[in-house]
Write an enzyme that holds these catalytic residues in place. Sequence first.
Site, short mmCIF file in Angstrom:
data_model
loop_
_atom_site.label_atom_id
_atom_site.label_comp_id
_atom_site.label_asym_id
_atom_site.label_seq_id
_atom_site.Cartn_x
_atom_site.Cartn_y
_atom_site.Cartn_z
N HIS A 1 15.70 -14.56 59.73
CA HIS A 1 14.42 -13.85 60.17
C HIS A 1 13.46 -14.16 60.48
O HIS A 1 12.23 -15.46 59.71
CB HIS A 1 13.66 -12.97 58.50
N ASP B 1 15.03 -15.10 47.14
CA ASP B 1 15.70 -14.13 48.33
C ASP B 1 16.15 -12.21 47.46
O ASP B 1 17.18 -13.17 46.32
CB ASP B 1 15.83 -13.67 49.18
N GLN C 1 9.54 -14.04 58.93
CA GLN C 1 8.69 -14.61 58.14
C GLN C 1 8.76 -15.79 57.15
O GLN C 1 7.87 -16.95 56.97
CB GLN C 1 9.72 -13.85 56.76
N ARG D 1 13.86 -4.97 64.62
CA ARG D 1 14.61 -4.74 63.41
C ARG D 1 15.45 -4.65 62.99
O ARG D 1 15.62 -2.93 63.69
CB ARG D 1 13.25 -4.72 62.36
N ARG E 1 1.63 -13.05 57.87
CA ARG E 1 3.06 -12.88 58.17
C ARG E 1 1.91 -12.60 59.39
O ARG E 1 2.24 -11.99 60.66
CB ARG E 1 3.80 -11.38 57.80
N CYS F 1 9.96 -13.34 50.27
CA CYS F 1 9.91 -12.97 51.43
C CYS F 1 8.97 -11.43 51.27
O CYS F 1 8.65 -10.18 52.16
CB CYS F 1 11.11 -12.78 52.25
N1 NVA Z 1 16.89 -10.74 52.72
C1 NVA Z 1 16.57 -9.55 52.95
C2 NVA Z 1 15.06 -9.68 53.75
C3 NVA Z 1 13.80 -8.67 53.50
C4 NVA Z 1 12.81 -8.93 53.84
C5 NVA Z 1 16.84 -8.66 53.60
O1 NVA Z 1 17.25 -8.75 54.25
O2 NVA Z 1 16.57 -6.85 53.11
N1 CP Z 2 9.25 -9.73 53.51
C1 CP Z 2 9.54 -9.08 55.39
O1 CP Z 2 9.94 -8.55 56.21
O2 CP Z 2 9.10 -7.12 54.77
P1 CP Z 2 9.05 -5.83 54.79
O3 CP Z 2 10.56 -5.82 54.57
O4 CP Z 2 8.71 -4.76 54.46
O5 CP Z 2 8.88 -5.63 56.09
#
Ligand code: NVA
Ligand code: CP
Length: 304
Positions: free
Chosen positions: A130, A221, A133, A103, A289, A261
Amino acid sequence: MMKHLLTLEQLSKDEILEILNLADQLKFQKKNGIAHPILKGKTLGMIFQKSSTRTRVSFEVGMHDLGGQALFLSSRDLQIGRGEPVQDTARVLSRYLDGIMIRTYAQSEVEDLAKYGSVPVVNALTDYCHPCQVLADLMTIREFKGSFNGLKACFIGDGNNMANSIIVGCLKLGMKMSIASPKGYEICEHIQEFAKQYPGMFEMTNDPFQAAKDADVIFTDVYASMGQESEAKVRLEAFKGFQVNKELMAVAHEDCMVQHCLPAHREEEITNEIFEAHADEIFEEAENRLHAQKAVLVKLMANK
Ligand code: NVA
Ligand code: CP
């Protein structure tokens, strides 16, 4: 044959369906206490350059369920956080691990990890997409709706990583897709180009009500994603009117699902009322997930 999961664009419709079918099977086995140590003795490294609740826990539990183990590697502790090049990190970690989950911010870092390493790489969120997800989201839609046939999906909000993967996943599986974002926060050219392969199936607008009309599933989101914290105030203003609320749901189909998400910012992108009314769907999505990622890990790491 999948070698990595870097984006959903790289998967065919059949490959996505194969993952979803295996995920359903693994969910059944888990729920019924049927052991499935398909990755016995294998180790997944999990590099996190951003925070996580769901991703970290679901990958870690997933590897345990599959008979293997997962190592949590925070960039705060890794040399990568002090500037060691990803090319070198990839070649070193490939000698210890059977797979790497990452990540991070730049999509190019994930692509480089796959290019220079010699084990499967899974993208667990970048600024661009992502995919893990959205595999869980697709699994949840099929679970609640029975199939993807004739469905219209809609995304309300930022043209960000989630929007990008949702558009790719939903169009690939034959759903219609609409997105409404504020001016200046639309999806990138690359995804707009991708959507052109699906004439008559994709709509992009700045009007949330137009996008949500007759929708069967509405996604949203946060306004400010990880890494955009300094823009939070400006975004809060720019995204006014881009909220999943009672008025918006009224133009969608009566049995329209809501997917988020998570984490969610209640009363910003979604009202508490709508969030709680659709909590079953949203938390099933979070649970999925685990199952969807286990399917990905099996596809990438079994028999290697
Ligand atoms: N768009 C959000 C998704 C989190 C799972 C982010 O990148 O923070
Ligand atoms: N939706 C998601 O990826 O959650 P986290 O940021 O908690 O991993």
